[in-house]
Enzyme design. Sequence first.
Site, PDB file in Angstrom:
ATOM      1  N   LYS A 124       0.815  -1.214   0.000  1.00  0.00           N
ATOM      2  CA  LYS A 124       0.000   0.000   0.000  1.00  0.00           C
ATOM      3  C   LYS A 124       0.849   1.265   0.000  1.00  0.00           C
ATOM      4  O   LYS A 124       0.465   2.271  -0.590  1.00  0.00           O
ATOM      5  CB  LYS A 124      -0.954   0.008   1.203  1.00  0.00           C
ATOM      6  CG  LYS A 124      -2.120  -0.932   1.020  1.00  0.00           C
ATOM      7  CD  LYS A 124      -3.253  -0.586   1.975  1.00  0.00           C
ATOM      8  CE  LYS A 124      -4.467  -1.459   1.681  1.00  0.00           C
ATOM      9  NZ  LYS A 124      -5.444  -1.467   2.758  1.00  0.00           N
ATOM     10  N   LYS A 216      -4.639  -9.625  -7.054  1.00  0.00           N
ATOM     11  CA  LYS A 216      -5.826  -9.772  -6.213  1.00  0.00           C
ATOM     12  C   LYS A 216      -6.955  -8.844  -6.677  1.00  0.00           C
ATOM     13  O   LYS A 216      -6.674  -7.706  -7.063  1.00  0.00           O
ATOM     14  CB  LYS A 216      -5.409  -9.410  -4.780  1.00  0.00           C
ATOM     15  CG  LYS A 216      -6.354  -9.799  -3.704  1.00  0.00           C
ATOM     16  CD  LYS A 216      -5.768  -9.428  -2.342  1.00  0.00           C
ATOM     17  CE  LYS A 216      -5.799  -7.929  -2.112  1.00  0.00           C
ATOM     18  NZ  LYS A 216      -5.466  -7.497  -0.773  1.00  0.00           N
ATOM     19  N   LYS A 219     -10.434  -3.044  -4.460  1.00  0.00           N
ATOM     20  CA  LYS A 219     -11.163  -1.785  -4.652  1.00  0.00           C
ATOM     21  C   LYS A 219     -10.312  -0.755  -5.374  1.00  0.00           C
ATOM     22  O   LYS A 219     -10.819   0.162  -5.997  1.00  0.00           O
ATOM     23  CB  LYS A 219     -11.517  -1.183  -3.288  1.00  0.00           C
ATOM     24  CG  LYS A 219     -12.464  -1.979  -2.478  1.00  0.00           C
ATOM     25  CD  LYS A 219     -12.531  -1.458  -1.038  1.00  0.00           C
ATOM     26  CE  LYS A 219     -13.302  -2.435  -0.173  1.00  0.00           C
ATOM     27  NZ  LYS A 219     -13.334  -2.117   1.244  1.00  0.00           N
TER      28      LYS A 219
HETATM   29  P1  TYM Z   1     -10.727  -5.043   3.700  1.00  0.00           P
HETATM   30  O1  TYM Z   1     -11.830  -4.070   3.780  1.00  0.00           O
HETATM   31  O2  TYM Z   1      -9.582  -4.746   2.823  1.00  0.00           O
HETATM   32  O3  TYM Z   1     -11.287  -6.479   3.282  1.00  0.00           O
HETATM   33  C1  TYM Z   1     -12.421  -7.032   3.927  1.00  0.00           C
HETATM   34  C2  TYM Z   1     -12.363  -8.552   3.865  1.00  0.00           C
HETATM   35  O4  TYM Z   1     -12.379  -8.992   2.505  1.00  0.00           O
HETATM   36  C3  TYM Z   1     -11.303  -9.880   2.273  1.00  0.00           C
HETATM   37  N1  TYM Z   1     -10.830  -9.707   0.887  1.00  0.00           N
HETATM   38  C4  TYM Z   1     -10.680 -10.694   0.016  1.00  0.00           C
HETATM   39  N2  TYM Z   1     -10.881 -12.026   0.121  1.00  0.00           N
HETATM   40  C5  TYM Z   1     -10.636 -12.783  -0.978  1.00  0.00           C
HETATM   41  N3  TYM Z   1     -10.212 -12.271  -2.157  1.00  0.00           N
HETATM   42  C6  TYM Z   1     -10.001 -10.945  -2.311  1.00  0.00           C
HETATM   43  N4  TYM Z   1      -9.621 -10.447  -3.483  1.00  0.00           N
HETATM   44  C7  TYM Z   1     -10.233 -10.093  -1.189  1.00  0.00           C
HETATM   45  N5  TYM Z   1     -10.127  -8.756  -0.990  1.00  0.00           N
HETATM   46  C8  TYM Z   1     -10.492  -8.536   0.288  1.00  0.00           C
HETATM   47  C9  TYM Z   1     -10.238  -9.499   3.284  1.00  0.00           C
HETATM   48  O5  TYM Z   1      -9.372 -10.564   3.533  1.00  0.00           O
HETATM   49  C10 TYM Z   1     -11.070  -9.130   4.488  1.00  0.00           C
HETATM   50  O6  TYM Z   1     -11.424 -10.292   5.215  1.00  0.00           O
HETATM   51  N6  TYM Z   1      -7.629  -5.391   7.537  1.00  0.00           N
HETATM   52  C11 TYM Z   1      -8.980  -5.809   7.172  1.00  0.00           C
HETATM   53  C12 TYM Z   1     -10.032  -5.051   7.936  1.00  0.00           C
HETATM   54  C13 TYM Z   1      -9.977  -5.232   9.418  1.00  0.00           C
HETATM   55  C14 TYM Z   1     -10.241  -6.434  10.138  1.00  0.00           C
HETATM   56  C15 TYM Z   1     -10.119  -6.089  11.500  1.00  0.00           C
HETATM   57  C16 TYM Z   1     -10.551  -7.725   9.732  1.00  0.00           C
HETATM   58  C17 TYM Z   1      -9.715  -4.276  10.345  1.00  0.00           C
HETATM   59  N7  TYM Z   1      -9.796  -4.771  11.588  1.00  0.00           N
HETATM   60  C18 TYM Z   1     -10.312  -7.062  12.509  1.00  0.00           C
HETATM   61  C19 TYM Z   1     -10.736  -8.688  10.750  1.00  0.00           C
HETATM   62  C20 TYM Z   1     -10.623  -8.340  12.100  1.00  0.00           C
HETATM   63  C21 TYM Z   1      -9.129  -5.635   5.669  1.00  0.00           C
HETATM   64  O7  TYM Z   1      -8.262  -5.836   4.937  1.00  0.00           O
HETATM   65  O8  TYM Z   1     -10.297  -5.220   5.208  1.00  0.00           O
END
Ligand code: TYM
Length: 352
Positions: A124, A216, A219
């Site tokens: 990032k 991957k 967004k």
């Molecule tokens: P975020 O918003 O980037 O993603 C949310 C969830 O979607 C999953 N994900 C995917 N899974 C499979 N293939 C993909 N291409 C893909 N893109 C996203 C992510 O693995 C995630 O489960 N850091 C976290 C947010 C967070 C969080 C937490 C999660 C903050 N605090 C505490 C669990 C527990 C995240 O990346 O969100």
Amino acid sequence: MTTEAKTSFTPRVLSGMQPTGNLHLGNYLGAMVNWVKMQATHETLYCVVDLHAITQAISVWGGPNELRRAIRDVTAAYLACGLDPKKSAIFNQSQIAEHSELAWVFNCVARIGWLDRMTQFKEKAGKDKEKASVGLYDYPVLMAADILIYKATSVPVGDDQKQHLELTRDIAQKFNIDFADSIREQGFGDAYFPLPDPMISGPATRVMSLRDGTKKMSKSDPSDLSRINLTDSAEDIAKKIRKAKTDAEGLPTEATGLKGRPEAENLVGIYAALDGNSVEGVLKQYGGGQFSTFKNALADLAVAKLAPIAGEMNRYIADPGYIEGVLKDGANRARAIAAPVMADVRKIMGFV
Ligand code: TYM
């Protein structure tokens, strides 16, 4: 012996998604499908991680008006996907100040060397790491606090979050060891925090871009054709799947035949996950046939499963009062767990 061995913890699930841009098929198949299922078997808390959203440049998260909109829209998406506010506490992270307070304590437990290894920060921040926010670097520590402020034992996420979950376990373990005497003296047993298990399961734990099977689905990809947004219309979903990149060969009959064919592997995984099937099961049905036939079937399946979500989302978005009520009620339930945990941590640490 691990610190977990002698202390048992109530099974509890926590997970979250960032309110930046639209949720997409990767979020849905990698995490949301399991979130919904776990409501039937566990105590579940699901948050909209708005404090994480502001770790990137303002031009990425969009400023206050956009943040307000995105928090409501992501909540609407949670509900439209099947999260039930009667079963789960649904709330936004910034309402519970204890997340930030515990993150500060964890900043003093986590080591710089641990954070330096985080690959998501490197991706990032890109080449110009000096210009990244301190919050982006510290992001995984806040994530550990999100999980441990509820003493969550299980965290359903996509494959890309595995390293952050390992860090969470390291932080919990170091806290339990550093303060072991105090934890015992205060009557909390042998370990205060559980070491939470990542729950990364199903045939699509890492959904890839529809334009490049080695990247991957995300967004932030500038091409909207690379992802299926949960807000896409039936026409857009079908178009994106028909246009998805593939190679020149047909579908193999065995899963091993997908090796080295990232685009084909991705589309078969997506089909399997949407259909609640396995990769082998899908290949039994479509293997040996033309790719175009499979793509048509996938487009139909994706439209049938995903298009109703967009409709439901719009229904919720049209009722902001309801969304705010859900978030408020969820926050009250979350706070009732978080506040006593933070009070314990203050005691354990020696704050008077
Ligand atoms: P975020 O918003 O980037 O993603 C949310 C969830 O979607 C999953 N994900 C995917 N899974 C499979 N293939 C993909 N291409 C893909 N893109 C996203 C992510 O693995 C995630 O489960 N850091 C976290 C947010 C967070 C969080 C937490 C999660 C903050 N605090 C505490 C669990 C527990 C995240 O990346 O969100």
